[in-house]
Motif scaffolding. Structure first.
Motif, PDB file in Angstrom:
ATOM      1  N   MET A   1       0.808  -1.218   0.000  1.00 57.04           N
ATOM      2  CA  MET A   1       0.000   0.000   0.000  1.00 57.04           C
ATOM      3  C   MET A   1       0.839   1.266   0.000  1.00 57.04           C
ATOM      4  SD  MET A   1      -3.110  -1.103   2.496  1.00 57.04           S
ATOM      5  CE  MET A   1      -4.037   0.424   2.294  1.00 57.04           C
ATOM      6  N   ASP A   2       2.067   1.187   0.485  1.00 59.17           N
ATOM      7  CA  ASP A   2       2.924   2.374   0.544  1.00 59.17           C
ATOM      8  C   ASP A   2       3.053   3.087  -0.791  1.00 59.17           C
ATOM      9  OD1 ASP A   2       3.562   2.726   3.217  1.00 59.17           O
ATOM     10  OD2 ASP A   2       5.259   1.351   3.133  1.00 59.17           O
ATOM     11  N   GLY A   3       3.167   2.339  -1.865  1.00 59.95           N
ATOM     12  CA  GLY A   3       3.399   2.953  -3.164  1.00 59.95           C
ATOM     13  C   GLY A   3       2.151   3.147  -4.018  1.00 59.95           C
ATOM     14  N   LEU A   4       0.973   2.851  -3.472  1.00 62.58           N
ATOM     15  CA  LEU A   4      -0.247   2.910  -4.264  1.00 62.58           C
ATOM     16  C   LEU A   4      -1.001   4.224  -4.071  1.00 62.58           C
ATOM     17  CD1 LEU A   4      -1.678  -0.676  -3.659  1.00 62.58           C
ATOM     18  CD2 LEU A   4      -0.366   0.135  -5.627  1.00 62.58           C
ATOM     19  N   SER A   5      -1.860   4.516  -5.049  1.00 59.97           N
ATOM     20  CA  SER A   5      -2.755   5.673  -4.929  1.00 59.97           C
ATOM     21  C   SER A   5      -4.054   5.361  -5.658  1.00 59.97           C
ATOM     22  CB  SER A   5      -2.097   6.929  -5.512  1.00 59.97           C
ATOM     23  OG  SER A   5      -1.814   6.730  -6.882  1.00 59.97           O
ATOM     24  N   GLY A   6      -5.016   6.237  -5.488  1.00 61.78           N
ATOM     25  CA  GLY A   6      -6.282   6.109  -6.199  1.00 61.78           C
ATOM     26  C   GLY A   6      -7.034   4.829  -5.906  1.00 61.78           C
ATOM     27  N   ASP A   7      -7.623   4.259  -6.967  1.00 69.20           N
ATOM     28  CA  ASP A   7      -8.440   3.058  -6.819  1.00 69.20           C
ATOM     29  C   ASP A   7      -7.624   1.864  -6.328  1.00 69.20           C
ATOM     30  OD1 ASP A   7     -10.658   4.465  -7.633  1.00 69.20           O
ATOM     31  OD2 ASP A   7     -10.620   3.715  -9.692  1.00 69.20           O
ATOM     32  N   ASP A   8      -6.374   1.765  -6.767  1.00 70.99           N
ATOM     33  CA  ASP A   8      -5.520   0.655  -6.322  1.00 70.99           C
ATOM     34  C   ASP A   8      -5.350   0.701  -4.808  1.00 70.99           C
ATOM     35  OD1 ASP A   8      -5.187  -0.216  -8.929  1.00 70.99           O
ATOM     36  OD2 ASP A   8      -3.291   0.862  -9.211  1.00 70.99           O
ATOM     37  N   PHE A   9      -5.120   1.911  -4.281  1.00 70.42           N
ATOM     38  CA  PHE A   9      -4.965   2.082  -2.836  1.00 70.42           C
ATOM     39  C   PHE A   9      -6.267   1.702  -2.112  1.00 70.42           C
ATOM     40  CE2 PHE A   9      -5.429   4.605   1.031  1.00 70.42           C
ATOM     41  CZ  PHE A   9      -4.282   4.259   1.716  1.00 70.42           C
ATOM     42  N   GLU A  10      -7.389   2.169  -2.631  1.00 71.58           N
ATOM     43  CA  GLU A  10      -8.677   1.881  -1.993  1.00 71.58           C
ATOM     44  C   GLU A  10      -8.987   0.387  -2.007  1.00 71.58           C
ATOM     45  OE1 GLU A  10     -12.010   4.335  -2.998  1.00 71.58           O
ATOM     46  OE2 GLU A  10     -10.803   6.165  -2.898  1.00 71.58           O
ATOM     47  N   ASP A  11      -8.656  -0.296  -3.110  1.00 67.42           N
ATOM     48  CA  ASP A  11      -8.868  -1.750  -3.175  1.00 67.42           C
ATOM     49  C   ASP A  11      -8.028  -2.476  -2.130  1.00 67.42           C
ATOM     50  OD1 ASP A  11     -10.629  -1.334  -5.259  1.00 67.42           O
ATOM     51  OD2 ASP A  11      -9.210  -1.945  -6.830  1.00 67.42           O
ATOM     52  N   LYS A  12      -6.751  -2.077  -2.005  1.00 66.44           N
ATOM     53  CA  LYS A  12      -5.870  -2.712  -1.015  1.00 66.44           C
ATOM     54  C   LYS A  12      -6.317  -2.380   0.404  1.00 66.44           C
ATOM     55  CE  LYS A  12      -2.728  -5.005  -3.281  1.00 66.44           C
ATOM     56  NZ  LYS A  12      -2.689  -6.450  -3.242  1.00 66.44           N
ATOM     57  N   LEU A  13      -6.838  -1.171   0.608  1.00 62.64           N
ATOM     58  CA  LEU A  13      -7.347  -0.792   1.925  1.00 62.64           C
ATOM     59  C   LEU A  13      -8.491  -1.709   2.328  1.00 62.64           C
ATOM     60  CD1 LEU A  13      -7.289   1.105   4.380  1.00 62.64           C
ATOM     61  CD2 LEU A  13      -8.832   2.632   3.121  1.00 62.64           C
TER      62      LEU A  13
END
Length: 143
Positions: free
Chosen positions: A82-94
């Motif tokens: 998650m450290d390197g993610l943003s946007g939808d990718d970050f929300e999916d991992k969250l």
């Protein structure tokens, strides 16, 4: 506070942060995620260094401890990803992180492991472990 109460308090704190993150916009989510990450890193470290080694002395708990350690590894991997993610990718991992942590806390520990621990471990031992967990937590936050 005994060991189980302290760990349950940690679970409740992280659950509240998850709820805040789910309601937040993307910018706020990142800030809340940093709090979640810190709390989870401290929690997993004190469980792995103090609580689980003490519980592994009981044959009835060894499988549960092993399962919990596997769950910790999944959570640690997700936090790194998650450290390197943003946007939808970050929300999916969250969402994936929330599912994993809630499963670990509610299904694994609080409904299965913790009742068994209360059966096997004396109140005095749980109090002693609680003090050790609190001390380890303090050292971890100071570093």
């Amino acid at each position: 506070m005994d060991a189980l109460e302290l760990l349950e308090e940690d679970h409740a704190k992280v659950k509240k942060l998850f709820e805040q993150a789910e309601e937040a916009d993307q910018k706020e989510q990142r800030a809340i995620f940093m709090q979640i990450k810190t709390e989870l890193e401290i929690h997993t470290q004190i469980e792995e260094s103090v609580f689980y080694p003490a519980m592994q002395r009981y044959n009835e708990l060894k499988d549960m401890v092993a399962e919990s350690l596997e769950e910790h590894n999944k959570v640690k991997t997700l936090l790194k990803e998650m450290d390197g993610l943003s946007g939808d990718d970050f929300e999916d991992k969250l969402e994936e992180l929330i599912d994993n942590v809630e499963h670990h806390a509610e299904d694994g520990e609080e409904s299965k492991m913790f009742p068994k621990v209360r059966e096997l471990v004396s109140a005095a031992e749980l109090d002693k472990l609680g003090a050790q967990l609190q001390a380890a937590k303090g050292q971890r936050k100071a570093s």
